[in-house]
Write a protein that holds these residues in place. Structure first.
Motif, PDB file in Angstrom:
ATOM      1  N   TYR A 390      46.722  15.430  43.966  1.00 10.11           N
ATOM      2  CA  TYR A 390      47.016  15.091  45.367  1.00 10.11           C
ATOM      3  C   TYR A 390      48.014  13.950  45.521  1.00 10.11           C
ATOM      4  O   TYR A 390      48.194  13.443  46.628  1.00 10.11           O
ATOM      5  N   GLY A 394      46.041  11.210  46.710  1.00  6.90           N
ATOM      6  CA  GLY A 394      45.094  10.945  45.638  1.00  6.90           C
ATOM      7  C   GLY A 394      45.063   9.477  45.255  1.00  6.90           C
ATOM      8  O   GLY A 394      43.994   8.911  44.987  1.00  6.90           O
ATOM      9  N   PHE A 442      41.613  16.909  51.584  1.00  7.22           N
ATOM     10  CA  PHE A 442      42.948  17.267  51.098  1.00  7.22           C
ATOM     11  C   PHE A 442      43.148  18.785  51.036  1.00  7.22           C
ATOM     12  O   PHE A 442      44.237  19.284  51.338  1.00  7.22           O
ATOM     13  N   GLU A 443      42.103  19.512  50.627  1.00 12.14           N
ATOM     14  CA  GLU A 443      42.218  20.968  50.588  1.00 12.14           C
ATOM     15  C   GLU A 443      42.408  21.536  51.986  1.00 12.14           C
ATOM     16  O   GLU A 443      43.180  22.491  52.186  1.00 12.14           O
ATOM     17  N   ARG A 446      45.952  20.839  52.974  1.00 11.81           N
ATOM     18  CA  ARG A 446      46.867  21.773  52.313  1.00 11.81           C
ATOM     19  C   ARG A 446      46.952  23.090  53.096  1.00 11.81           C
ATOM     20  O   ARG A 446      48.041  23.644  53.304  1.00 11.81           O
ATOM     21  N   MET A 532      51.015  18.308  47.017  1.00  9.89           N
ATOM     22  CA  MET A 532      49.684  18.615  46.471  1.00  9.89           C
ATOM     23  C   MET A 532      49.804  19.801  45.526  1.00  9.89           C
ATOM     24  O   MET A 532      50.425  20.809  45.872  1.00  9.89           O
TER      25      MET A 532
END
Length: 849
Positions: A390, A394, A442-443, A446, A532
């Protein structure tokens, strides 16, 4: 931008600063240095007292075991009020007794000089003492079974007294059939000589009438003035500030009107004048008895006697029917709290001190070093894993993760927790699992970016869509933690407290701190593009196609593991659960504990506890080693052969009981059972019954399968394994909830596709998150298992199995059960929800009519 993030920034800074302050000082400071530095008035005079106290401790004098005790002695002999040197520490004005004031002050200074987060017995050592049952007329007539039962009860009570929250990690176990060994981390009896007395107090509470027509007397009556059936007891009451306490004498009946057997709860509180007292609440039977005693003796004095000491003798003004009584006696806050704790945990068995000794760290220096290295590598791998997938996001998540650890440690320090090597391992593994919240966000971001949304819009949508999964996952785990705290004792309760702390801090770090960092970075224009990397993107696996075979195969392994567990029986338990042999060896030359462990490993003795101990007041050290039953003597012979230069000689041998008793094992099992019941209710309420059944069955599957595989691999259960199994419960349910949250969402977003396709689509959409979350925890556990040893390795191996089974069950157990529960028909799900979407075929049918 600043205004919208002001509250997040202020709250984050406040919480992190509070945690940092709670951790300071990190290390213990010498009591003498700390006291001298903090003497706020007459420093030269106090320094002279310190020098005089140090002289009493000197080798040629040995009048006192420590400066702390010597200061108490000097102040008592000369009636010196030590609080005059420390005006910055105000002592309760109601306490006029100089001795009490000095005790409160010195205890406060000693506590302040200690590091806030104390290390466990394995890292720092501590103090140990052995208590033996006193031979009284009562105990002499006890049968062996009754004596064992009372000894087990005494162990539980002592555990409750010194480990109320379950986070101090003492070792309490039976030695033979009439002794109890207690090991306390980070404590020494030189500065805390009263700690043993507090543990062994029986707390026998009695309500006794004072002789009618008499009251407090300034002088003790002579023997000829004491009526038959009565005795003289005294009460020390505070004089004026700086004055000596005044003693009053009472003629108190020997036979009590009632005892504390029916006290349901005792608590410390302040009265209307700001003085501390103990409030007692009786059960129904006790309330009735107390009402009868008081109604029949209006106008008389009722003495409240604890362990033979008269605390107060209030006048009975009328019948007391509320089932409540008070004990007064000029208590300080600390005395009131300690007394209430003792009253809540009374001992049936009289105990006397048999021996006291200091114990060194049970882990060798190289084991501690390898453990530290494993933790550093594991944490670094977790951070690298998140930053790799990430990038900028991240990196910000890693900073939030570090602050999360600071908050967890700060809270643990504030409640007096003890940090052991398995505890540190648990925190490192919790770090690996806590990044799941960030991964979920984060997913989701995305997915939103793939739809063409801007980075700020993707940020908002990512947090919004991930929130329900984060909330439900953490709340279900919190249910487990709450049950452990409510039903558990010792390490079970302690793990529940630690888990609850981790849940709240992780949610705070993810939803407040991480959000703050991302808001500042994205809305502030510092980050315009967030790269990502993904794995298993755009997959279209048909998981349900293989579900039946996977389900049957997995449950066959579960049954096989359960069968092996039953076949091995008690052999699956280590020393912590089953007890063993403890041997004391004298020696001429110290041998590193790592070398002793090597000899033990060569003899096939893996489960072993080692420590160097020194009896209080003696300079002679002894090596104590604890092994499974009947393995100690062969190991001693091997040690003597391998290290003749050490000059090992046999001193004593005794059989010790388990430090994890039947009550703790039972409480752990009940905690898991009731956790599953409440999770079923919660998930059924928040989702639907089919989801609840799937979540409970998959969690049960993971626990039993993990235990079975661990035993198949030759593992043995020790104290840290209880925490490991409970950790898997939390991990498993969290993993399942994430998948179920996505199924629920996809059912709403795609009203025209079948339930089978919805489930497969949801599993594929969450697959990347499942693998990355599992991967971070898996990598950390692998490092701990390969680099560290002992209990840490066992804990890591257990979690490796748990991560694999948890990931498997979320794909092939939980979701298929949900599918089969609803017979593969999505309309069955919607009927349960009372949701009636319009289907394409319904609309066509209506149009043709």
């Amino acid at each position: 931008m600043f205004k919208r993030n002001f509250w997040k920034l202020t709250l984050s800074l406040a919480v992190v600063l509070w945690a940092l302050v709670s951790l300071l000082p990190i290390q213990d400071r010498p009591f003498v240095d700390f006291a001298q530095e903090n003497a706020g008035a007459k420093p030269a005079e106090f320094t002279a007292l310190i020098k005089e106290a140090s002289a009493r401790v000197a080798a040629d004098s040995k009048q006192s075991p420590s400066v702390f005790v010597a200061l108490k002695q000097i102040a008592k002999e000369r009636k010196i009020d030590l609080t005059q040197y420390f005006p910055q520490y105000p002592i309760e004005s109601s306490i006029g007794n100089i001795e009490k004031r000095n005790t409160i002050l010195l205890d406060h200074l000693l506590t302040e000089s200690k590091g806030r987060l104390q290390l466990g017995l394995d890292l720092k050592g501590g103090v140990a003492f052995t208590l033996e049952t006193s031979e009284t007329a009562e105990t002499a007539n006890m049968g062996e079974g009754e004596r064992e039962e009372k000894l087990s009860k005494a162990i539980e009570i002592i555990g409750d007294r010194i480990n109320g929250l379950g986070v101090t990690e003492p070792i309490i176990r039976a030695v033979g059939n009439n002794r109890i060994e207690v090991q306390l981390p980070g404590v020494n009896t030189k500065d805390n000589p009263e700690i043993v007395a507090n543990v062994q107090k029986p707390a026998r509470l009695e309500f006794r009438l004072v002789h009618e027509g008499t009251g407090p007397m300034r002088e003790s009556p002579g023997i000829d003035q004491i009526p038959p059936g009565y005795e003289v007891l005294s009460v020390d009451e505070d004089g004026k500030r700086g004055g000596a306490p005044e003693t009053y004498y009472y003629l108190v009946k020997r036979i009590p009107e009632m005892t504390g057997k029916n006290v349901e709860n005792a608590g410390a509180r302040m009265d209307e004048f700001g003085r501390y007292e103990i409030q007692l609440s009786f059960d129904a039977e006790g309330a009735e008895m107390f009402a009868k005693v008081t109604s029949a003796n209006v106008g008389r004095l009722l003495g409240i006697v604890l362990d033979g000491r008269l605390y107060s003798a209030p006048n009975i003004n009328g019948a007391i029917t509320g089932g409540v009584a008070q004990i007064t006696g000029g208590f300080s806050q600390r005395e009131a709290l300690e007394l209430a704790n003792v009253l809540n945990n009374p001992l049936d068995l009289p105990l006397q001190i048999k021996e006291q000794y200091e114990i060194g760290p049970s882990l060798a220096a190289d084991s501690v070093s390898s453990g530290k290295l494993a933790f550093l590598i594991g944490t670094a791998l977790t951070a690298a894993f998140i930053v790799f997938f990430y990038t900028t996001g991240g990196f910000l998540a890693v900073i939030a993760m570090i602050l999360n650890v600071v908050i967890i440690l700060g809270v643990m320090a504030s409640i007096g927790a003890t940090l052991s090597m398995p505890g540190i391992a648990g925190i490192v593994l919790t770090i690996g699992m806590s990044v799941d919240s960030n991964i979920l966000i984060f997913e989701r971001m995305r997915e939103e970016l793939k739809l063409g949304k801007s980075l700020p819009a993707a940020l908002e949508a990512g947090f919004e869509k991930a929130f329900s999964a984060i909330l439900d996952g953490n709340l279900t785990t919190l249910i487990t933690a709450g049950i452990m705290i409510a039903l558990g004792t010792g390490p079970v309760k302690g793990f529940g407290v630690t888990l609850a702390i981790g849940i709240f801090s992780t949610m705070f770090a993810a939803l407040v701190i991480s959000r703050l960092f991302l808001n500042l970075a994205i809305y502030g224009g510092f980050v315009k593009k967030m790269r990502m990397f993904s794995i298993l993107e755009n997959t279209n696996y048909d998981f349900l196609k293989h579900a039946r075979v996977a389900f049957i195969t997995s449950w066959c392994v579960v049954l096989l593991g359960a069968g092996i567990v039953v076949f091995k029986g008690k052999d699956i338990y280590g020393i912590d659960f089953s007890g063993g042999d403890q041997v004391s060896l004298a020696f001429e030359k110290t041998i590193a504990l790592a070398e002793v462990r090597k000899v033990a490993a060569a003899q096939g003795v893996e489960d072993i506890s080692l420590s160097y101990t020194k009896e209080i007041g003696s300079a002679t050290e002894v090596l104590r080693l604890t092994t499974p039953f009947d393995q100690a003597k062969p190991l001693v012979a091997a040690l003597q052969a391998a290290h003749p230069e050490a000059g090992f000689t046999f001193l004593s041998e005794s059989r010790i009981g388990p430090s994890v008793g039947d009550e703790i094992k039972s409480n752990a099992a009940w905690a898991i059972f009731w956790s599953l019941v409440l999770i079923l209710i919660y998930v059924a309420f928040r989702f639907e019954m089919g989801y609840g059944i799937g979540a409970v069955v998959s969690t049960l599957h993971d626990v039993v399968l993990t235990i079975g595989v661990f035993v198949m691999l030759g593992g043995q259960f020790n104290a840290s394994m209880v925490a490991a199994i409970l950790l898997i419960v939390g991990y498993s349910i969290n993993d399942t909830i994430v998948v179920f949250d996505r199924i629920r969402e996809e059912l709403t977003l795609n009203p025209t596709i079948s339930l089978r396709n919805v489930i497969n689509r949801s599993l594929n959409l969450t697959l990347s998150r499942t693998i990355i979350t599992g991967g971070t925890t898996f990598l950390t556990a692998i490092v701990l298992a390969t680099v560290a040893g002992g209990e840490v390795r066992d804990l890591a191996v257990t979690l490796i199995i748990g991560v694999v089974t948890g990931t498997f069950s979320s794909l092939f157990i939980a979701s298929p059960i949900f599918f089969w529960w609803h017979k593969g028909d999505r309309r069955h799900v919607e009927k349960s929800h009372d949701v009636k979407p319009t289907y394409e075929w319904d609309a066509t049918s209506k149009a043709s009519q």
